[in-house]
Design a protein around this motif. Structure first.
Motif, PDB file in Angstrom:
ATOM      1  N   MET B   1       0.857  -1.188   0.000  1.00 23.21           N
ATOM      2  CA  MET B   1       0.000   0.000   0.000  1.00 23.21           C
ATOM      3  C   MET B   1       0.896   1.243   0.000  1.00 23.21           C
ATOM      4  N   SER B   2       0.511   2.249  -0.768  1.00 29.22           N
ATOM      5  CA  SER B   2       1.339   3.442  -0.924  1.00 29.22           C
ATOM      6  C   SER B   2       1.276   4.301   0.329  1.00 29.22           C
ATOM      7  N   CYS B   3       2.303   5.161   0.453  1.00 28.20           N
ATOM      8  CA  CYS B   3       2.340   6.071   1.608  1.00 28.20           C
ATOM      9  C   CYS B   3       1.119   6.986   1.615  1.00 28.20           C
ATOM     10  N   LYS B   4       0.646   7.379   0.425  1.00 31.96           N
ATOM     11  CA  LYS B   4      -0.522   8.258   0.357  1.00 31.96           C
ATOM     12  C   LYS B   4      -1.736   7.586   0.975  1.00 31.96           C
ATOM     13  N   LYS B   5      -1.951   6.336   0.653  1.00 32.78           N
ATOM     14  CA  LYS B   5      -3.099   5.610   1.214  1.00 32.78           C
ATOM     15  C   LYS B   5      -2.905   5.369   2.701  1.00 32.78           C
ATOM     16  N   ILE B   6      -1.669   5.073   3.109  1.00 29.38           N
ATOM     17  CA  ILE B   6      -1.394   4.854   4.534  1.00 29.38           C
ATOM     18  C   ILE B   6      -1.697   6.125   5.324  1.00 29.38           C
ATOM     19  N   ARG B   7      -1.295   7.272   4.783  1.00 27.29           N
ATOM     20  CA  ARG B   7      -1.544   8.527   5.499  1.00 27.29           C
ATOM     21  C   ARG B   7      -3.038   8.831   5.573  1.00 27.29           C
ATOM     22  N   LYS B   8      -3.764   8.401   4.558  1.00 24.75           N
ATOM     23  CA  LYS B   8      -5.216   8.548   4.589  1.00 24.75           C
ATOM     24  C   LYS B   8      -5.801   7.701   5.717  1.00 24.75           C
ATOM     25  N   LEU B   9      -5.302   6.500   5.863  1.00 25.88           N
ATOM     26  CA  LEU B   9      -5.765   5.647   6.967  1.00 25.88           C
ATOM     27  C   LEU B   9      -5.400   6.243   8.321  1.00 25.88           C
ATOM     28  N   ILE B  10      -4.189   6.810   8.407  1.00 24.50           N
ATOM     29  CA  ILE B  10      -3.747   7.439   9.658  1.00 24.50           C
ATOM     30  C   ILE B  10      -4.672   8.599  10.003  1.00 24.50           C
ATOM     31  N   ASP B  11      -5.003   9.389   8.993  1.00 25.04           N
ATOM     32  CA  ASP B  11      -5.823  10.577   9.232  1.00 25.04           C
ATOM     33  C   ASP B  11      -7.245  10.217   9.634  1.00 25.04           C
ATOM     34  N   GLU B  12      -7.763   9.118   9.103  1.00 26.09           N
ATOM     35  CA  GLU B  12      -9.155   8.755   9.351  1.00 26.09           C
ATOM     36  C   GLU B  12      -9.336   7.858  10.565  1.00 26.09           C
ATOM     37  N   ALA B  13      -8.260   7.520  11.232  1.00 26.29           N
ATOM     38  CA  ALA B  13      -8.374   6.647  12.404  1.00 26.29           C
ATOM     39  C   ALA B  13      -9.198   7.347  13.479  1.00 26.29           C
ATOM     40  N   GLU B  14     -10.046   6.569  14.152  1.00 27.07           N
ATOM     41  CA  GLU B  14     -10.870   7.136  15.211  1.00 27.07           C
ATOM     42  C   GLU B  14     -10.014   7.775  16.301  1.00 27.07           C
ATOM     43  N   ARG B  15      -8.939   7.115  16.626  1.00 27.84           N
ATOM     44  CA  ARG B  15      -7.979   7.661  17.581  1.00 27.84           C
ATOM     45  C   ARG B  15      -6.584   7.513  17.004  1.00 27.84           C
ATOM     46  N   PRO B  16      -5.676   8.463  17.295  1.00 27.43           N
ATOM     47  CA  PRO B  16      -4.321   8.378  16.714  1.00 27.43           C
ATOM     48  C   PRO B  16      -3.593   7.095  17.086  1.00 27.43           C
ATOM     49  N   ASP B  17      -3.922   6.533  18.248  1.00 26.68           N
ATOM     50  CA  ASP B  17      -3.213   5.330  18.679  1.00 26.68           C
ATOM     51  C   ASP B  17      -3.918   4.055  18.240  1.00 26.68           C
ATOM     52  N   LEU B  18      -4.980   4.188  17.456  1.00 28.17           N
ATOM     53  CA  LEU B  18      -5.708   3.006  16.988  1.00 28.17           C
ATOM     54  C   LEU B  18      -5.595   2.895  15.481  1.00 28.17           C
ATOM     55  N   LEU B  19      -4.393   2.626  15.012  1.00 31.55           N
ATOM     56  CA  LEU B  19      -4.196   2.472  13.574  1.00 31.55           C
ATOM     57  C   LEU B  19      -4.559   1.063  13.147  1.00 31.55           C
ATOM     58  N   MET B  20      -4.959   0.934  11.895  1.00 34.66           N
ATOM     59  CA  MET B  20      -5.207  -0.390  11.339  1.00 34.66           C
ATOM     60  C   MET B  20      -3.888  -1.159  11.295  1.00 34.66           C
ATOM     61  N   PRO B  21      -3.926  -2.465  11.416  1.00 36.70           N
ATOM     62  CA  PRO B  21      -2.679  -3.254  11.443  1.00 36.70           C
ATOM     63  C   PRO B  21      -1.759  -2.953  10.263  1.00 36.70           C
ATOM     64  N   GLU B  22      -2.372  -2.813   9.082  1.00 37.79           N
ATOM     65  CA  GLU B  22      -1.569  -2.561   7.890  1.00 37.79           C
ATOM     66  C   GLU B  22      -0.847  -1.218   7.998  1.00 37.79           C
ATOM     67  N   ALA B  23      -1.565  -0.206   8.482  1.00 40.22           N
ATOM     68  CA  ALA B  23      -0.952   1.118   8.642  1.00 40.22           C
ATOM     69  C   ALA B  23       0.107   1.086   9.739  1.00 40.22           C
ATOM     70  N   ALA B  24      -0.151   0.359  10.825  1.00 41.40           N
ATOM     71  CA  ALA B  24       0.814   0.286  11.930  1.00 41.40           C
ATOM     72  C   ALA B  24       2.108  -0.372  11.476  1.00 41.40           C
ATOM     73  N   ARG B  25       1.980  -1.422  10.689  1.00 38.57           N
ATOM     74  CA  ARG B  25       3.193  -2.104  10.185  1.00 38.57           C
ATOM     75  C   ARG B  25       3.977  -1.178   9.263  1.00 38.57           C
TER      76      ARG B  25
END
Lengths: 226, 206
Positions: B1-25
């Motif tokens: 997954m590209s950094c752009k999509k990862i940052r989108k997931l980071i931005d849309e996370a309900e809480r900053p410390d609750l990233l999706m596993p894929e984004a966290a990795r």
């Protein structure tokens, strides 16, 4: 029955609600609501009771949301007195349109929708009238808000905190209204994306996009604090 | 997954410390995205902790005043107006009955009394059976007290002009009587003598 309804003086029902608002808060909380205490009643139940003329239910709704709505308005307008007025206007609209309320989604979504519309209307009105706040430009040409000093020296920590608070307020105020309302509802009021979408009558995708743009703009203005 | 999509997931996370596993990795292995995640978390924390204002202590009082301004107090109806309204409603009902039932009297006719009204033909009103004339029970003191002090006396009622006919129908009796105009809008108290086919009003509540 219709005849006597016509004879009934207009405003009697509303006057009963207003007179009832003088009941002490403790007494109002003791009023039963469908077998449940008024404090444990859901927002939907309270609005249904308001529709039936229950003044204690209206008091309870105001008690539950007055601080949230006032804070939301203040974040949107950066004007406390006007924020209080518009927060009251929000509750007036809740009261006068209780008969139109539908429990399709959460009441918080409903009340924030009303508050957001009022805030945006106020911002547009100010923009049209080009109200100038007490401010001046600093060396870099940035508009700086002036708060009259109270003359008391503040400890360093409080000065730093106060400056940070002002910086956040300025940054939020600099946002276009459509970005401002989305990011305030999300990052300050804590509403979910779904709730914000319903309140603003937008898709979730649009809400997320606007919040992303708002955060990008805020990051630039608040880089010294991040 | 590209950094752009990862940052989108980071931005849309309900809480900053609750990233999706894929984004966290991805954040663990990408310094740029890790910095983005850190700045986003710091910004959200800054906004959330920027202080809250609350409603002033007199918020509900001021709200009450604004509601009062929206709904001005309704003027109280005086008893005279209430009486007039009730009388108007009763006159409307009685007047409709008159129009449907009997023609208007010429103004030069003498006033009717209960005894001068002709008894209807037996075919029109059937009296199933006669009951023995009994002296009616006296009107109780309570009933008299309920009547207004200014209620006209019986003899005064008899002399009053009649305005309507009323058919009275009970379990064993049926008769009609005429009531004077004063009873319109009021609750009359009657004494009836069915065998004579007439009744007279004893009191009114008016």
């Amino acid at each position: 029955m219709r005849f006597w309804n016509r004879l009934a003086r207009p405003g009697v029902f509303k006057r009963a609600i207003i007179e009832g608002m003088t009941i002490a808060t403790d007494q109002a909380r003791a009023v039963e609501l469908g077998g449940r205490s008024i404090e444990s009643a859901s927002d939907h139940q309270l609005v249904a009771a308001i529709r039936d003329g229950d003044e204690a239910a209206f008091q309870e709704i105001v008690r539950r949301y007055q601080n949230q709505i006032t804070n939301f308005m203040y974040r949107m307008l950066d004007d406390y007195d006007r924020s209080v007025e518009l927060a009251q206007e929000t509750f007036i609209r809740i009261y006068t349109s209780a008969h139109r309320y539908k429990a399709d989604y959460s009441f918080s979504t409903y009340i924030y929708r009303i508050a957001a519309n009022l805030a945006i209307s106020e911002l547009r009105r100010r923009r049209r009238r080009k109200l100038i706040s007490l401010s001046f430009a600093d060396e870099d040409g940035e508009q700086v808000q002036i708060d009259p000093p109270d003359g008391k020296p503040l400890p360093d920590e409080r000065l730093i905190e106060e400056e940070r608070r002002r910086a956040v307020a300025r940054a939020i105020k600099s946002l276009p209204e459509k970005y401002r309302v989305a990011v305030v509802l999300r990052d300050i009021e804590g509403l979910s994306y779904e709730e914000i979408a319903r309140a603003l009558n937008l898709s979730e995708g649009t809400v997320k996009s606007r919040i992303n743009r708002a955060r990008n703009l805020l990051r630039e203005k608040l880089s010294a604090y991040i | 997954m590209s950094c752009k999509k990862i940052r989108k997931l980071i931005d849309e996370a309900e809480r900053p410390d609750l990233l999706m596993p894929e984004a966290a990795r991805h954040v663990e292995s990408c310094p740029a995205c890790a910095e983005f995640a850190r700045q986003r978390a710091a910004l959200r924390q800054l906004l959330a902790s920027s202080g809250r204002v609350g409603a002033p202590p007199d918020f509900q009082l001021r709200l009450k005043r604004r509601l009062e301004e929206l709904t001005p107090p309704a003027p109280a109806l005086s008893p005279l107006w209430k009486l007039a309204a009730a009388a108007a409603a009763a006159m409307l009902v009685i007047g409709s009955a008159l129009l449907l039932r009997s023609p208007q009297q010429p103004p030069n006719r003498p006033a009717m009394t209960a005894s001068s009204i002709a008894r209807p033909e037996p075919a029109q009103i059937q009296t199933p059976q006669k009951i023995a004339d009994k002296k009616p029970a006296a009107i109780s003191k309570a009933a008299r007290r309920r009547a207004r002090p200014s209620a006209p006396r019986t003899e005064e009622l008899d002399a009053m002009p009649r305005a309507a006919l009323v058919l009275v129908r009970g379990q064993d009796v049926e008769y009609e009587l005429a009531i004077p105009a004063i009873s319109i809008g009021a609750q009359p108290i009657f004494y009836g003598a069915p065998s004579s086919g007439s009744a007279r009003m004893v009191k009114t509540s008016f």
